[in-house]
Design an enzyme around this catalytic site. Structure first.
Site, PDB file in Angstrom:
ATOM      1  N   HIS A  82      42.263  42.402  26.224  1.00 31.67           N
ATOM      2  CA  HIS A  82      42.677  44.151  27.336  1.00 31.67           C
ATOM      3  C   HIS A  82      43.353  44.864  27.183  1.00 31.67           C
ATOM      4  CE1 HIS A  82      41.517  42.952  31.929  1.00 31.67           C
ATOM      5  NE2 HIS A  82      43.041  44.133  31.991  1.00 31.67           N
ATOM      6  N   ASP A 161      42.545  37.894  42.176  1.00 38.81           N
ATOM      7  CA  ASP A 161      43.094  39.209  41.835  1.00 38.81           C
ATOM      8  C   ASP A 161      41.779  39.924  42.005  1.00 38.81           C
ATOM      9  OD1 ASP A 161      44.086  41.041  39.469  1.00 38.81           O
ATOM     10  OD2 ASP A 161      42.425  41.096  38.902  1.00 38.81           O
ATOM     11  N   ARG A 168      44.167  46.935  46.287  1.00 41.91           N
ATOM     12  CA  ARG A 168      45.080  48.174  45.426  1.00 41.91           C
ATOM     13  C   ARG A 168      44.473  49.706  46.047  1.00 41.91           C
ATOM     14  NH1 ARG A 168      46.300  45.583  40.879  1.00 41.91           N
ATOM     15  NH2 ARG A 168      47.807  47.256  40.106  1.00 41.91           N
ATOM     16  N   SER A 183      48.258  41.259  37.793  1.00 42.40           N
ATOM     17  CA  SER A 183      46.689  41.071  38.189  1.00 42.40           C
ATOM     18  C   SER A 183      46.336  40.837  36.254  1.00 42.40           C
ATOM     19  CB  SER A 183      45.849  43.191  38.434  1.00 42.40           C
ATOM     20  OG  SER A 183      45.085  43.491  38.165  1.00 42.40           O
ATOM     21  N   LYS A 187      44.231  37.313  35.343  1.00 43.01           N
ATOM     22  CA  LYS A 187      42.695  37.323  34.147  1.00 43.01           C
ATOM     23  C   LYS A 187      43.063  36.803  33.083  1.00 43.01           C
ATOM     24  CE  LYS A 187      42.141  41.925  35.480  1.00 43.01           C
ATOM     25  NZ  LYS A 187      42.288  42.353  36.298  1.00 43.01           N
TER      26      LYS A 187
HETATM   27  N1  URA Z   1      44.063  46.337  34.613  1.00 39.67           N
HETATM   28  C1  URA Z   1      44.338  45.067  35.626  1.00 39.67           C
HETATM   29  O1  URA Z   1      43.100  44.935  35.430  1.00 39.67           O
HETATM   30  N2  URA Z   1      44.136  45.213  36.587  1.00 39.67           N
HETATM   31  C2  URA Z   1      45.371  46.294  36.877  1.00 39.67           C
HETATM   32  O2  URA Z   1      46.272  45.854  37.786  1.00 39.67           O
HETATM   33  C3  URA Z   1      45.109  47.360  36.181  1.00 39.67           C
HETATM   34  C4  URA Z   1      44.727  47.750  35.172  1.00 39.67           C
END
Ligand code: URA
Length: 434
Positions: A82, A161, A168, A183, A187
């Site tokens: 990620h 999220d 946000r 966040s 995920k």
């Molecule tokens: N990437 C994400 O998945 N979440 C965030 O809050 C910022 C970047």
């Protein structure tokens, strides 16, 4: 339990209990708690912070707010990747076929662009026919059959999220360590891998603007990973300039294909090799990081990585003739070179502003419902440390709308600071933490 008391508690800098966090996440996801109440709580968290325990509880509550994928059929060492987001970040498109070709199962759900940063799913959708919205069954079947699948997050993967991130974004609360850490990790936990490699971007085109904040974010995510039983490695990467030479969906797919064919920008190569070598290590495919990098380079040289990308595109319904002949991707209506007005060396590049220019051209969404224009974006011809002569091309704007082109022309050159003295090229890798 009462949301007003929870908001007041965080407003008054007190620690929230697990029960309070679980209640907030559950009731916000199902719509009982309103957006304005959630916005108040998120702003209080943004200002007053969270303890490690609160961050872990928020992460787990969001991770289990929907489905959690079970990838155990692919073995004990399924590794996910990620990025915390950046400008021109096409790393997933290049990296995942390489590691898949080296035998690491790739079952990756990616996101769309948000704010000034791009998203892998928007990029993949610029390949005609490529289906990012396949069923989870098809996703698992593809990983079984060809070792790789890249799809969009299903609606029910960490839905809390999804809702909170969108909120946000509208209340200036994205760039916050507890909120980003929870966040990202929620995920990743929901997506089912048991090992995680994170690209933590640092600089003027990232949410973390300085190395100290990026280290703190990394530490927080590694800690959550430990508590969740998921080994996590963070690679800190430079986002003080765009990654590679392109920004925009089709333009980045073209750069990714060229990279898989062996023609890779130095900064992109450094990031791909660093992330990939740690993915191979976590997947049990080799403990020596330098050897792993050599394996990856060989995989590109022999054409195996490129073939794996073709297989992925074909399996998900994409038209591979575009990949085999990149000239089939039609150019935008206007292809406008911006020339330097000065001699010198590029001292700095305002990456976030370039991301916003590209977004305004139509490569990203200003509002959630905006439709992406795949063709538009920017080509960056000069990077930090490069020598530039007056009249040389700094970059190229790809636009489909005259007014938007004019706006981009007005802003593009200002993103480049050019000075008389020689400037050292920055390193793409700023640190590794685990
Ligand atoms: N990437 C994400 O998945 N979440 C965030 O809050 C910022 C970047």
């Amino acid at each position: 339990m009462n949301i007003l008391e929870i908001i007041a508690k965080k407003r008054d800098k007190k620690e929230l209990t697990k029960e309070e966090i679980d209640y907030f996440v559950k009731e916000y996801t199902n719509g009982t708690i309103t957006d304005y109440q959630a916005a108040a709580l998120i702003m209080a968290i943004y200002i007053n912070g969270m303890t490690t325990e609160e961050i872990t509880n928020l992460t787990l509550a969001m991770a289990y707010s929907g489905d959690v994928l079970d990838l155990s059929k692919f073995g004990e060492n399924v590794v996910d990747k990620h990025s915390t987001g950046g400008i021109g970040d096409k790393i997933t498109l290049i990296l995942m076929p390489i590691v898949a070709a080296l035998g690491v199962p790739v079952a990756k759900m990616s996101g769309r662009g948000l704010g000034f940063t791009g998203g892998t799913i928007d990029k993949l959708e610029s390949i005609p026919g490529y289906n990012t919205q396949i069923s989870v069954e098809e996703f698992m079947h593809n990983v079984d059959e060809i070792g790789i699948s890249l799809m969009g997050q299903t609606l029910n993967l960490a839905p809390a999220d999804k809702k909170l991130y969108a909120l946000r974004d509208t209340i200036s609360c994205v760039d916050n360590i507890p909120l980003i850490a929870s966040s990202v990790m929620s995920k990743k936990i929901a997506a089912g891998a048991n090992k995680i490699v994170l690209e933590v971007t640092v600089g003027n085109g990232a949410f973390m603007k300085d190395i100290e904040s990026a280290k703190k974010l990394s530490e927080t995510m590694i800690n959550i990973g430990k508590l969740a039983g998921k080994e996590t490695v963070c690679i800190l990467t430079n986002m003080d300039e765009p990654l590679g030479y392109s920004i925009g969906n089709t333009l980045e797919v073209i750069e990714a294909v060229e990279a898989l064919q062996g023609d890779m920008e130095e900064d992109v190569k450094a990031v791909v090799l660093e992330l990939g070598s740690y993915m191979l290590k976590l997947a049990g495919k080799g403990d020596n990081i330098e050897d792993n990098k050599l394996k990856m380079l060989e995989c590109i040289d022999t054409g195996k990585a490129y073939m794996k990308f073709l297989e992925l595109v074909e399996t998900q319904g994409g038209d591979v003739s575009y990949i085999n002949d990149l000239s089939k991707f039609e150019n935008a209506k206007f292809v406008y070179p911006v020339l330097s007005k000065k001699d010198g060396y590029v001292k700095s590049i305002e990456s976030e502003r370039l991301g916003k220019i590209s977004c305004n051209l139509g490569a990203g969404r200003i509002k959630k419902e905006d439709i992406i224009d795949n063709q538009v974006g920017l080509i960056i011809n000069k990077k930090v440390g490069d020598k530039v002569e007056k009249g040389e091309i700094l970059g190229i704007i790809h636009a489909n709308d005259k007014e938007k082109l004019n706006d981009a022309i007005e802003n593009f050159e200002d993103c480049f600071e050019i000075c008389a003295e020689c400037v050292e090229k920055p390193s793409a890798i700023l640190g590794i933490m685990y």
